[in-house]
Design a protein around this motif. Structure first.
Motif, PDB file in Angstrom:
ATOM      1  N   GLY A   1      -1.556  16.614   6.407  1.00  0.00           N
ATOM      2  CA  GLY A   1      -1.130  17.290   7.621  1.00  0.00           C
ATOM      3  C   GLY A   1       0.139  18.064   7.348  1.00  0.00           C
ATOM      4  N   GLU A   2       0.591  18.812   8.332  1.00  0.00           N
ATOM      5  CA  GLU A   2       1.781  19.625   8.138  1.00  0.00           C
ATOM      6  C   GLU A   2       3.023  18.761   7.930  1.00  0.00           C
ATOM      7  OE1 GLU A   2       4.314  23.148  10.444  1.00  0.00           O
ATOM      8  OE2 GLU A   2       2.423  22.386  11.278  1.00  0.00           O
ATOM      9  N   HIS A   3       3.076  17.641   8.619  1.00  0.00           N
ATOM     10  CA  HIS A   3       4.276  16.804   8.571  1.00  0.00           C
ATOM     11  C   HIS A   3       4.031  15.426   7.951  1.00  0.00           C
ATOM     12  CE1 HIS A   3       6.293  19.821  10.945  1.00  0.00           C
ATOM     13  NE2 HIS A   3       5.358  19.741  11.871  1.00  0.00           N
ATOM     14  N   SER A   4       2.815  15.121   7.575  1.00  0.00           N
ATOM     15  CA  SER A   4       2.523  13.817   6.978  1.00  0.00           C
ATOM     16  C   SER A   4       1.231  13.895   6.176  1.00  0.00           C
ATOM     17  CB  SER A   4       2.394  12.737   8.061  1.00  0.00           C
ATOM     18  OG  SER A   4       1.274  13.008   8.893  1.00  0.00           O
ATOM     19  N   GLY A   5       0.997  12.853   5.400  1.00  0.00           N
ATOM     20  CA  GLY A   5      -0.221  12.769   4.607  1.00  0.00           C
ATOM     21  C   GLY A   5      -0.291  11.433   3.909  1.00  0.00           C
ATOM     22  N   SER A   6      -1.468  11.094   3.399  1.00  0.00           N
ATOM     23  CA  SER A   6      -1.625   9.811   2.718  1.00  0.00           C
ATOM     24  C   SER A   6      -2.829   9.858   1.790  1.00  0.00           C
ATOM     25  CB  SER A   6      -1.811   8.671   3.737  1.00  0.00           C
ATOM     26  OG  SER A   6      -3.012   8.853   4.468  1.00  0.00           O
ATOM     27  N   VAL A   7      -2.876   8.884   0.885  1.00  0.00           N
ATOM     28  CA  VAL A   7      -4.031   8.716   0.011  1.00  0.00           C
ATOM     29  C   VAL A   7      -4.413   7.244   0.024  1.00  0.00           C
ATOM     30  CG1 VAL A   7      -2.559   8.435  -2.044  1.00  0.00           C
ATOM     31  CG2 VAL A   7      -4.976   9.047  -2.314  1.00  0.00           C
ATOM     32  N   ARG A   8      -5.706   6.970   0.197  1.00  0.00           N
ATOM     33  CA  ARG A   8      -6.216   5.597   0.154  1.00  0.00           C
ATOM     34  C   ARG A   8      -6.652   5.283  -1.268  1.00  0.00           C
ATOM     35  NH1 ARG A   8      -8.142   7.605   4.935  1.00  0.00           N
ATOM     36  NH2 ARG A   8     -10.077   8.294   3.947  1.00  0.00           N
ATOM     37  N   VAL A   9      -6.235   4.134  -1.756  1.00  0.00           N
ATOM     38  CA  VAL A   9      -6.467   3.753  -3.145  1.00  0.00           C
ATOM     39  C   VAL A   9      -7.239   2.446  -3.207  1.00  0.00           C
ATOM     40  CG1 VAL A   9      -5.371   3.153  -5.339  1.00  0.00           C
ATOM     41  CG2 VAL A   9      -4.349   4.904  -3.864  1.00  0.00           C
ATOM     42  N   GLN A  10      -8.290   2.434  -4.026  1.00  0.00           N
ATOM     43  CA  GLN A  10      -9.044   1.210  -4.294  1.00  0.00           C
ATOM     44  C   GLN A  10      -8.418   0.540  -5.504  1.00  0.00           C
ATOM     45  OE1 GLN A  10     -12.100  -0.290  -2.821  1.00  0.00           O
ATOM     46  NE2 GLN A  10     -11.184  -1.903  -4.064  1.00  0.00           N
ATOM     47  N   GLY A  11      -7.767  -0.585  -5.294  1.00  0.00           N
ATOM     48  CA  GLY A  11      -7.087  -1.262  -6.385  1.00  0.00           C
ATOM     49  C   GLY A  11      -7.919  -2.368  -6.983  1.00  0.00           C
ATOM     50  N   GLN A  12      -7.234  -3.353  -7.539  1.00  0.00           N
ATOM     51  CA  GLN A  12      -7.904  -4.477  -8.195  1.00  0.00           C
ATOM     52  C   GLN A  12      -8.798  -5.217  -7.204  1.00  0.00           C
ATOM     53  OE1 GLN A  12      -5.169  -7.215 -10.003  1.00  0.00           O
ATOM     54  NE2 GLN A  12      -6.628  -8.903  -9.905  1.00  0.00           N
ATOM     55  N   GLY A  13     -10.008  -5.546  -7.652  1.00  0.00           N
ATOM     56  CA  GLY A  13     -10.950  -6.256  -6.798  1.00  0.00           C
ATOM     57  C   GLY A  13     -11.282  -5.423  -5.579  1.00  0.00           C
ATOM     58  N   SER A  14     -11.180  -6.013  -4.409  1.00  0.00           N
ATOM     59  CA  SER A  14     -11.498  -5.306  -3.166  1.00  0.00           C
ATOM     60  C   SER A  14     -10.246  -4.861  -2.417  1.00  0.00           C
ATOM     61  CB  SER A  14     -12.340  -6.205  -2.255  1.00  0.00           C
ATOM     62  OG  SER A  14     -11.634  -7.395  -1.947  1.00  0.00           O
ATOM     63  N   ARG A  15      -9.064  -5.026  -3.047  1.00  0.00           N
ATOM     64  CA  ARG A  15      -7.831  -4.670  -2.367  1.00  0.00           C
ATOM     65  C   ARG A  15      -7.680  -3.163  -2.257  1.00  0.00           C
ATOM     66  NH1 ARG A  15      -5.591  -8.417  -5.786  1.00  0.00           N
ATOM     67  NH2 ARG A  15      -4.408  -6.820  -6.884  1.00  0.00           N
TER      68      ARG A  15
END
Length: 299
Positions: free
Chosen positions: A170-184
């Protein structure tokens, strides 16, 4: 579990069990089967306890070195443990569960324990120089990769599996979802510079597959490609010793020590299962030791 080359996916438990069956198919003595499988399970427990993910495809030489060093065993025992891992990873490469063996070339007898001061983290000037080199000479994809590695402390094996749907800008924010170890899973906020780099990349990105950084045929990019990419700009920048893991360590060290954030927050940022793993980033670096020595001469 996933790995670089797109072969059929197996969980870590299934991979270890398949290795056991292969040893039995080769008619190895039962004591050898038990020992080698035990070695693999012991290493896997250490690897995942240190925050490693995507076993065995996500294992690197430093992970094996750290494990063997931590054993503090006699040379004969180290040789035996190393032999079990050599056998496993040679099989894993041939079975396409990982792209290369992280054990080849490591001499168990010569492995010295890793000290906290050997954990490399870039200084502010080195970080700035590296990023400036990427911006000057890098493609939009390369700029987005390096900005994301440094902004999020994401592991390279996590990075290559980020999908388009995992990124929100977005213009003022953003994020990335990450699949880590196992199902976390974890969601990491993105600051302005990395949002800008990702937006530029997405505008130029070819329509090819679901991944943020697709490989040649639309599948996940190989982690070896990420390492080669970072190596390229390490050489151009003249800052020695930069790897994807060093970029991760740099960010986590900055959060934990230079910015003074709560260790639980840094653990969540890093995707660590145990805060004790994150505590390593509070340890002094070699640069810190040198600065402390220099300070003794100051008036």
């Amino acid at each position: 579990m996933t790995h670089d080359n797109g072969a059929r996916l197996l969980s870590a438990d299934e991979v270890v069990e398949a290795f056991r069956r292969e040893l039995e198919r080769q008619r190895k003595p039962q004591h050898t089967v038990r020992a080698y499988v035990g070695d693999v399970r012991s290493f896997r427990a250490h690897f995942e306890g240190e925050g490693g993910s995507l076993f065995p495809g996500g294992v690197r030489s430093d992970d094996v070195r750290g494990y063997l060093s931590a054993l503090k065993a006699k040379p004969a025992t180290l040789h035996r443990r190393r032999a079990g891992l050599v056998s496993f990873f040679r099989w894993a490469v041939s079975a396409k569960h990982c792209s290369e063996s992280p054990v080849e070339g490591l001499d168990a007898v010569r492995l010295a324990p890793l000290r906290p001061t050997q954990r490399r983290a870039l200084g502010a000037k080195e970080k700035k120089r590296f990023l400036a080199t990427v911006k000057e000479h890098g493609t939009l994809r390369d700029q987005a990769v390096c900005e994301l590695l440094l902004a999020t402390a994401i592991r390279e094996d996590e990075l290559v599996h980020v999908r388009l749907e995992d990124v929100e800008l977005g213009e003022h924010s953003g994020s990335v979802r990450v699949q880590g170890q196992g199902s976390r899973k974890r969601t990491i906020p993105l600051h302005r510079s990395v949002r800008r780099a990702l937006s530029s990349w997405l505008a130029a990105r070819p329509v090819l597959g679901p991944f943020l950084f697709p490989g040649r045929y639309g599948g996940a990019l190989a982690t070896s490609s990420i390492r080669r990419l970072v190596d390229k700009y390490e050489r151009r920048s003249g800052v020695a010793g930069i790897t994807p893991h060093v970029l991760r360590h740099t960010t986590l060290t900055e959060l934990a020590r230079r910015k003074g954030h709560d260790i639980a927050l840094v653990a969540a940022y890093a995707g660590h299962a145990k805060p004790a793993t994150t505590a390593l980033y509070l340890q002094p670096t070699q640069q810190d030791m040198e600065a402390a020595a220099d300070s003794l001469m100051e008036d």
